[in-house]
Motif scaffolding. Structure first.
Motif, PDB file in Angstrom:
ATOM      1  N   GLY A  14       1.859   8.885  11.829  1.00 52.21           N
ATOM      2  CA  GLY A  14       1.700   9.624  10.587  1.00 52.21           C
ATOM      3  C   GLY A  14       1.611   8.657   9.416  1.00 52.21           C
ATOM      4  N   PRO A  15       2.440   8.844   8.388  1.00 53.95           N
ATOM      5  CA  PRO A  15       2.371   7.975   7.214  1.00 53.95           C
ATOM      6  C   PRO A  15       3.166   6.673   7.348  1.00 53.95           C
ATOM      7  N   VAL A  16       3.748   6.432   8.518  1.00 51.24           N
ATOM      8  CA  VAL A  16       4.595   5.254   8.721  1.00 51.24           C
ATOM      9  C   VAL A  16       3.895   4.247   9.638  1.00 51.24           C
ATOM     10  N   ALA A  17       3.819   2.998   9.188  1.00 50.77           N
ATOM     11  CA  ALA A  17       3.285   1.908  10.013  1.00 50.77           C
ATOM     12  C   ALA A  17       4.451   1.077  10.528  1.00 50.77           C
ATOM     13  N   TRP A  18       4.520   0.947  11.850  1.00 52.02           N
ATOM     14  CA  TRP A  18       5.554   0.127  12.490  1.00 52.02           C
ATOM     15  C   TRP A  18       4.918  -1.214  12.855  1.00 52.02           C
ATOM     16  N   LYS A  39       0.893 -11.809   8.303  1.00 48.33           N
ATOM     17  CA  LYS A  39       0.256 -11.670   6.986  1.00 48.33           C
ATOM     18  C   LYS A  39      -0.959 -10.745   7.066  1.00 48.33           C
ATOM     19  N   GLN A  40      -1.763 -10.906   8.120  1.00 47.93           N
ATOM     20  CA  GLN A  40      -2.936 -10.049   8.314  1.00 47.93           C
ATOM     21  C   GLN A  40      -2.535  -8.600   8.558  1.00 47.93           C
ATOM     22  N   ALA A  41      -1.508  -8.389   9.356  1.00 51.38           N
ATOM     23  CA  ALA A  41      -1.042  -7.035   9.645  1.00 51.38           C
ATOM     24  C   ALA A  41      -0.551  -6.339   8.383  1.00 51.38           C
ATOM     25  N   LEU A  42       0.173  -7.071   7.545  1.00 48.78           N
ATOM     26  CA  LEU A  42       0.686  -6.482   6.313  1.00 48.78           C
ATOM     27  C   LEU A  42      -0.450  -6.166   5.344  1.00 48.78           C
ATOM     28  N   ALA A  43      -1.465  -7.020   5.325  1.00 48.97           N
ATOM     29  CA  ALA A  43      -2.633  -6.757   4.479  1.00 48.97           C
ATOM     30  C   ALA A  43      -3.358  -5.485   4.929  1.00 48.97           C
ATOM     31  N   GLU A  44      -3.440  -5.276   6.240  1.00 46.51           N
ATOM     32  CA  GLU A  44      -4.076  -4.071   6.766  1.00 46.51           C
ATOM     33  C   GLU A  44      -3.295  -2.819   6.369  1.00 46.51           C
ATOM     34  N   CYS A  45      -1.979  -2.914   6.420  1.00 43.30           N
ATOM     35  CA  CYS A  45      -1.150  -1.776   6.004  1.00 43.30           C
ATOM     36  C   CYS A  45      -1.334  -1.494   4.522  1.00 43.30           C
ATOM     37  N   GLU A  46      -1.425  -2.541   3.730  1.00 43.74           N
ATOM     38  CA  GLU A  46      -1.577  -2.373   2.285  1.00 43.74           C
ATOM     39  C   GLU A  46      -2.908  -1.728   1.934  1.00 43.74           C
ATOM     40  N   ASP A  48      -4.531   0.406   3.776  1.00 44.15           N
ATOM     41  CA  ASP A  48      -4.658   1.727   4.398  1.00 44.15           C
ATOM     42  C   ASP A  48      -3.970   2.782   3.524  1.00 44.15           C
ATOM     43  N   ASP A  49      -4.748   3.625   2.884  1.00 42.90           N
ATOM     44  CA  ASP A  49      -4.190   4.627   1.974  1.00 42.90           C
ATOM     45  C   ASP A  49      -3.356   5.685   2.684  1.00 42.90           C
ATOM     46  N   ASP A  50      -3.495   5.792   3.997  1.00 42.54           N
ATOM     47  CA  ASP A  50      -2.707   6.763   4.757  1.00 42.54           C
ATOM     48  C   ASP A  50      -1.286   6.280   5.020  1.00 42.54           C
ATOM     49  N   VAL A  51      -1.051   4.968   4.834  1.00 44.01           N
ATOM     50  CA  VAL A  51       0.279   4.400   5.081  1.00 44.01           C
ATOM     51  C   VAL A  51       1.136   4.558   3.833  1.00 44.01           C
ATOM     52  N   ARG A  52       2.264   5.229   3.986  1.00 44.98           N
ATOM     53  CA  ARG A  52       3.198   5.423   2.875  1.00 44.98           C
ATOM     54  C   ARG A  52       4.420   4.507   2.972  1.00 44.98           C
ATOM     55  N   ILE A  91       4.996 -14.314   3.797  1.00 45.36           N
ATOM     56  CA  ILE A  91       5.438 -13.035   4.379  1.00 45.36           C
ATOM     57  C   ILE A  91       6.360 -12.325   3.392  1.00 45.36           C
ATOM     58  N   THR A  92       7.344 -13.054   2.869  1.00 48.82           N
ATOM     59  CA  THR A  92       8.223 -12.482   1.854  1.00 48.82           C
ATOM     60  C   THR A  92       7.418 -11.979   0.662  1.00 48.82           C
ATOM     61  N   ALA A  93       6.476 -12.791   0.201  1.00 48.69           N
ATOM     62  CA  ALA A  93       5.665 -12.406  -0.957  1.00 48.69           C
ATOM     63  C   ALA A  93       4.872 -11.131  -0.679  1.00 48.69           C
ATOM     64  N   ALA A  94       4.291 -11.025   0.510  1.00 48.70           N
ATOM     65  CA  ALA A  94       3.507  -9.835   0.860  1.00 48.70           C
ATOM     66  C   ALA A  94       4.378  -8.589   0.883  1.00 48.70           C
ATOM     67  N   VAL A  95       5.583  -8.714   1.423  1.00 53.82           N
ATOM     68  CA  VAL A  95       6.509  -7.578   1.486  1.00 53.82           C
ATOM     69  C   VAL A  95       6.910  -7.140   0.077  1.00 53.82           C
ATOM     70  N   MET A  96       7.246  -8.118  -0.763  1.00 51.51           N
ATOM     71  CA  MET A  96       7.773  -7.776  -2.083  1.00 51.51           C
ATOM     72  C   MET A  96       6.683  -7.330  -3.056  1.00 51.51           C
ATOM     73  N   ARG A  97       5.463  -7.803  -2.868  1.00 54.11           N
ATOM     74  CA  ARG A  97       4.354  -7.389  -3.736  1.00 54.11           C
ATOM     75  C   ARG A  97       3.775  -6.038  -3.318  1.00 54.11           C
ATOM     76  N   SER A  98       4.031  -5.626  -2.097  1.00 53.46           N
ATOM     77  CA  SER A  98       3.426  -4.406  -1.575  1.00 53.46           C
ATOM     78  C   SER A  98       3.800  -3.189  -2.415  1.00 53.46           C
ATOM     79  N   ARG A  99       2.880  -2.249  -2.489  1.00 51.23           N
ATOM     80  CA  ARG A  99       3.153  -0.980  -3.178  1.00 51.23           C
ATOM     81  C   ARG A  99       3.995  -0.046  -2.297  1.00 51.23           C
ATOM     82  N   ARG A 100       4.062  -0.333  -1.012  1.00 56.68           N
ATOM     83  CA  ARG A 100       4.785   0.533  -0.083  1.00 56.68           C
ATOM     84  C   ARG A 100       6.253   0.124   0.043  1.00 56.68           C
TER      85      ARG A 100
END
Length: 260
Positions: A14-18, A39-46, A48-52, A91-100
């Motif tokens: 659903g709206p959750v990416a594991w 890093k690539q996986a986190l970019a893909e999640c970012e 994807d508008d379906d990922v909340r 990795i830390t930067a991607a997590v903290m900058r993410s909108r999710r």
């Protein structure tokens, strides 16, 4: 979905990416390959508008044991060491900058950089067998992956110094008492509890959550911290004390640090 080198698995429910680090035989320690795939996986999640909501986890017995010690032992060039530290810090930067919102699901050890990547997440769900340790000074290094910003912000400078300079291992209960762990669960219930928190977050207004995260995370301060960590850590990685610390770990003996 699995990364090309099989080091990261993405599963969308659903709206959750594991997003799961998949080097269980090495306790999900951070090689350059794992950092790149993550890093690539986190970019893909970012993108994807379906990922909340994103849940970050580790396959097997550990969440992440931190830097890969064999990689660290082999590094002898300053620029190569700096590049390695930067890859982990991204990795830390991607997590903290993410909108999710991010949830770290910690089922085992979160050590060194693994501890700090968990701290970069907005919430930590931990099983009662989870362990947390800074571990860096045990092998002649400083905290990295933003730890010098994140840990003192969460527990205060004096407690951060204690955890960094005298790296004890925190139990999940001790980490929760310090305010680091959001949800504590029996091992068998960890995924269910994490999924329940993710579902609650997914129902919240995404723009409001994104702006709240942006205001609270202070990513300008993070960038400065990451650059300073890279410069210092690279020097330490190629130094004699770090090599002695890593060799002592593999040889199961006390290290003899000489300040070099």
């Amino acid at each position: 979905q699995i990364s090309e080198d099989n080091t990261v698995i993405i599963k969308k429910e659903g709206p959750v990416a594991w997003v799961t680090m998949n080097r269980p035989g090495s306790l999900n320690s951070l090689t350059a390959e794992l950092c790149a795939a993550l890093k690539q996986a986190l970019a893909e999640c970012e993108a994807d508008d379906d990922v909340r909501v994103v849940v970050l986890a580790g396959e097997g017995k550990a969440f992440c044991a931190g830097g890969d010690l064999r990689t660290i032992l082999e590094l002898s060039d300053y620029e190569a060491a700096r590049k390695y530290v930067r890859a982990a810090g991204e990795i830390t930067a991607a997590v903290m900058r993410s909108r999710r919102p991010f949830i770290a699901m910690v089922g085992g050890a979160a050590a060194g950089a693994g501890f700090n990547i968990a701290l970069a997440c907005d919430f930590i769900c931990a099983s009662k067998r989870a362990k947390f340790t800074q571990a860096f000074s045990s092998i002649g290094l400083i905290s990295d992956c933003g730890g010098n910003l994140l840990l003192p912000r969460l527990v205060g400078p004096q407690t951060a110094k204690r955890l960094m300079m005298l790296p004890a291992t925190l139990s999940a209960e001790e980490a929760q008492a310090l305010g680091l762990v959001t949800e504590l669960a029996e091992e068998a219930d960890l995924r269910e509890k994490t999924a329940a928190l993710a579902a609650r977050l997914a129902k919240q207004p995404p723009l409001a959550l994104a702006q709240t995260k942006k205001l609270l995370n202070d990513c300008e301060g993070l960038e400065k911290t990451l650059r300073n960590e890279e410069d210092i850590q690279a020097e330490l990685i190629i130094g004699e004390d770090c090599k002695e610390g890593v060799r002592a770990f593999f040889e199961k003996r006390e290290p003899g640090f000489k300040g070099k």
